[in-house]
Write an enzyme that holds these catalytic residues in place. Sequence first.
Site, PDB file in Angstrom:
ATOM      1  N   TYR A 119       0.839  -1.207   0.000  1.00 34.95           N
ATOM      2  CA  TYR A 119       0.000   0.000   0.000  1.00 34.95           C
ATOM      3  C   TYR A 119       0.872   1.254   0.000  1.00 34.95           C
ATOM      4  O   TYR A 119       0.617   2.211  -0.747  1.00 34.95           O
ATOM      5  CB  TYR A 119      -0.915  -0.011   1.222  1.00 34.95           C
ATOM      6  CG  TYR A 119      -1.831   1.173   1.311  1.00 34.95           C
ATOM      7  CD1 TYR A 119      -2.954   1.269   0.494  1.00 34.95           C
ATOM      8  CD2 TYR A 119      -1.574   2.218   2.202  1.00 34.95           C
ATOM      9  CE1 TYR A 119      -3.805   2.371   0.571  1.00 34.95           C
ATOM     10  CE2 TYR A 119      -2.422   3.311   2.285  1.00 34.95           C
ATOM     11  CZ  TYR A 119      -3.526   3.382   1.465  1.00 34.95           C
ATOM     12  OH  TYR A 119      -4.360   4.474   1.534  1.00 34.95           O
ATOM     13  N   HIS A 121      -8.824   0.930  11.303  1.00 37.90           N
ATOM     14  CA  HIS A 121      -7.642   1.605  11.826  1.00 37.90           C
ATOM     15  C   HIS A 121      -7.792   1.762  13.336  1.00 37.90           C
ATOM     16  O   HIS A 121      -8.840   1.481  13.919  1.00 37.90           O
ATOM     17  CB  HIS A 121      -7.468   2.965  11.145  1.00 37.90           C
ATOM     18  CG  HIS A 121      -7.056   2.859   9.705  1.00 37.90           C
ATOM     19  ND1 HIS A 121      -5.790   2.483   9.322  1.00 37.90           N
ATOM     20  CD2 HIS A 121      -7.749   3.060   8.560  1.00 37.90           C
ATOM     21  CE1 HIS A 121      -5.709   2.472   8.004  1.00 37.90           C
ATOM     22  NE2 HIS A 121      -6.888   2.818   7.513  1.00 37.90           N
TER      23      HIS A 121
END
Length: 320
Positions: free
Chosen positions: A145, A187
């Site tokens: 990513y 997250h």
Amino acid sequence: METATDIENPERTMEAVNTILVTGGSGLLGRTLQPFLPGAVFVSSRDADLQDPAAAERLIAQHQPKILVHLAARGGGVLENARFNLDLLEENLLINTNTLRAARNAGVRRFILVLSGCVWDLEDGATKTESSLHDGLPYQGNLGYAFSKRTLDIHARLLRNEGCVVDCLVPVTLFGPYDEFDSERGHVVGALIHRALDAKRTGAPLRVWGTGKAVRQFLFAEDAARAIARLLHAPRNDTFILAADQGITIAELARKIADLVRPEMEILFDPQAPEGAARKVLSGERWRQAFPDFPFTPLDEALRITINWYRNEQRRRAEE
């Protein structure tokens, strides 16, 4: 504090002249941005699979934007990045390349691109700046990513060489309403809020991955949305880290969330669980110099707003 209403008139004037297309419109930042750009077109993966170049071209041809705000990406939390490292590289490279190429070929000359704070080499623990973005290798746990976002920065530089105006924002870890409140895939803030509310309901301790010593920075998604609106009104053709402070430990963050949910809640740390790099701190000095009057939402206030929003969402879903 600036609100969507405060900037509504200048942004409406701009949007009347320039069609703004926002990809990733159903994500955390995309949904938060919508009140700030009421005249823009927001699209998501339901509208087009941007991994398909033909789909990207059809999307651009359909809306004929003058300005592209590119938020679309596939991402995730610590476990998601580790499990799908290669997939995240390949899919995000396709999304970014197809979208920017289609826009450039259609004559788009203004772009806002959003990178990620994970692009830096964090091994030395030093505070990072825009000039060190391409130094070393990113953390191995999210290498795929991270490198797709580094490549997006290279794409921005080359677009500038072609005469385009491209602003890149690199927000530290975002959170807020519309976040992924999942203890596995989300997250850290969303995951901790979810676990804290579960712990309150069951009377159990709040369980936190890692030792709690890792240092992180967090940014209210509404602040990132206001920053995008500011750049649309006053482009700089540059790359900016967006960070409100110098960060806190995960233990401090967990304590803040626990106290907002149930004061004196017990917290248990799991040192065997993944927690990523020991220190991830980025300098927001370039942004502060460019926009010295830009206000950031205090962390405690942003956490309170987010927790209240998620509680209301849980109640709403329970009533459906």
